[in-house]
Design a protein around this motif. Structure first.
Motif, short mmCIF file in Angstrom:
data_model
loop_
_atom_site.label_atom_id
_atom_site.label_comp_id
_atom_site.label_asym_id
_atom_site.label_seq_id
_atom_site.Cartn_x
_atom_site.Cartn_y
_atom_site.Cartn_z
N TYR A 44 0.84 -1.20 0.00
CA TYR A 44 0.00 0.00 0.00
C TYR A 44 0.88 1.25 0.00
CZ TYR A 44 -3.64 -3.21 1.58
OH TYR A 44 -4.52 -4.25 1.69
N LEU A 45 0.33 2.31 -0.55
CA LEU A 45 0.89 3.65 -0.46
C LEU A 45 -0.13 4.49 0.29
CD1 LEU A 45 2.76 6.06 -1.31
CD2 LEU A 45 1.46 6.14 -3.46
N LEU A 46 0.32 5.25 1.29
CA LEU A 46 -0.54 6.12 2.08
C LEU A 46 -0.02 7.55 1.97
CD1 LEU A 46 -2.51 6.90 4.46
CD2 LEU A 46 -0.65 6.24 5.99
N VAL A 47 -0.92 8.49 1.71
CA VAL A 47 -0.55 9.91 1.65
C VAL A 47 -1.61 10.71 2.39
CG1 VAL A 47 -0.20 11.92 0.14
CG2 VAL A 47 0.63 9.67 -0.57
N CYS A 48 -1.16 11.67 3.21
CA CYS A 48 -2.04 12.66 3.84
C CYS A 48 -1.71 14.01 3.25
CB CYS A 48 -1.86 12.68 5.36
SG CYS A 48 -2.81 14.02 6.14
N HIS A 49 -2.72 14.65 2.67
CA HIS A 49 -2.50 15.90 1.92
C HIS A 49 -3.55 16.93 2.30
CE1 HIS A 49 -0.97 18.20 -1.48
NE2 HIS A 49 -2.23 18.48 -1.78
N ASP A 50 -3.13 18.18 2.44
CA ASP A 50 -4.03 19.32 2.70
C ASP A 50 -4.16 20.13 1.41
OD1 ASP A 50 -5.24 21.73 3.36
OD2 ASP A 50 -3.74 22.32 4.83
N PRO A 51 -5.28 19.97 0.67
CA PRO A 51 -5.44 20.72 -0.57
C PRO A 51 -5.77 22.19 -0.34
CG PRO A 51 -7.42 19.48 -0.13
CD PRO A 51 -6.41 19.08 0.93
N ASP A 52 -6.09 22.57 0.92
CA ASP A 52 -6.49 23.93 1.22
C ASP A 52 -5.33 24.81 1.70
OD1 ASP A 52 -9.21 23.28 0.66
OD2 ASP A 52 -9.31 22.33 2.63
N ALA A 53 -4.14 24.25 1.78
CA ALA A 53 -2.97 25.02 2.22
C ALA A 53 -2.77 26.20 1.27
CB ALA A 53 -1.73 24.14 2.23
N PRO A 54 -2.30 27.32 1.80
CA PRO A 54 -2.16 28.52 0.97
C PRO A 54 -0.89 28.53 0.11
CG PRO A 54 -1.57 29.03 3.22
CD PRO A 54 -2.03 27.60 3.21
N VAL A 55 -0.61 27.40 -0.51
CA VAL A 55 0.51 27.27 -1.43
C VAL A 55 0.03 26.50 -2.66
CG1 VAL A 55 2.30 27.36 0.35
CG2 VAL A 55 1.36 25.16 -0.31
N ILE A 56 0.66 26.73 -3.78
CA ILE A 56 0.27 26.04 -5.01
C ILE A 56 0.44 24.53 -4.81
CG2 ILE A 56 0.88 25.65 -7.43
CD1 ILE A 56 1.68 28.63 -7.52
N GLY A 57 -0.60 23.79 -5.09
CA GLY A 57 -0.54 22.34 -5.01
C GLY A 57 -0.84 21.76 -3.65
N GLY A 58 -1.13 22.60 -2.65
CA GLY A 58 -1.44 22.08 -1.33
C GLY A 58 -0.18 21.69 -0.56
#
Length: 176
Positions: A62-76
């Protein structure tokens, strides 16, 4: 002039379709609900408990990723990424993302956007409103991607696209 921030699209909407869907759950939060305070940067940086089910036959890792798309930078902002989680693993305990945690033989924690190889806690700017933290788990048909800890999270996702058997997400929110 209206400076109201429009939330970014959900990251899963931009990914190619997966052949099957994983169900991702947590004992610590519900889909769309708030993450525990301990998941915040400076409040413990404790990764939440996660479980997944529904992996198809042939899953080898498995691959697991936690990402914040709302961060104030391009691409989250990526808070956590783990490559090579063994196929027999279908849950991670709370704080499994602590630096130096052994998640199983062959597992590699990739460098997050804080520049560390662990779970970097949620840290939306104060007053920015709730941010989404999307935990995505991919079931892969390989346990040898040829990638190592120096691999970027984006490259790991791209390099494994042809190996995806199933995918699922669980989204929590966090606000200061």
């Amino acid at each position: 002039m209206n400076l109201q921030r429009t939330p970014a699209p959900h990251p899963i909407d931009h990914l190619p379709a997966a052949p099957a869907e994983l169900t991702v759950t947590s004992d610590d939060f519900t889909d769309g609900g708030p993450l525990p305070r301990s998941a915040g940067f400076g409040f413990g940086n404790t990764s939440p408990q996660l479980s997944w089910s529904g992996a198809p036959e042939g899953t080898r890792s498995y691959l697991l990723v936690c990402h914040d798309p709302d961060a104030p930078v391009i691409g989250g902002f990526t808070h956590w990424a783990v490559l090579g989680i063994p196929a027999g693993t279908t849950s991670l305990a709370a704080d499994a993302g602590a630096f130096g945690t052994n998640l199983g033989e062959g597992t590699t924690t990739l460098t997050n956007d804080y520049g560390t190889r662990d779970f970097g806690g949620a840290a939306p700017p104060e007053g920015d409103g709730p941010h989404r933290y999307v935990f995505t788990v991919w079931a892969l048909d390989t346990d040898n991607t040829g990638l190592d800890a120096s691999t970027s999270v984006a490259k790991a996702q791209f390099a494994t696209l042809g190996n995806v058997l199933a995918r699922g997400t669980l989204t929590g929110t966090y606000e200061l």
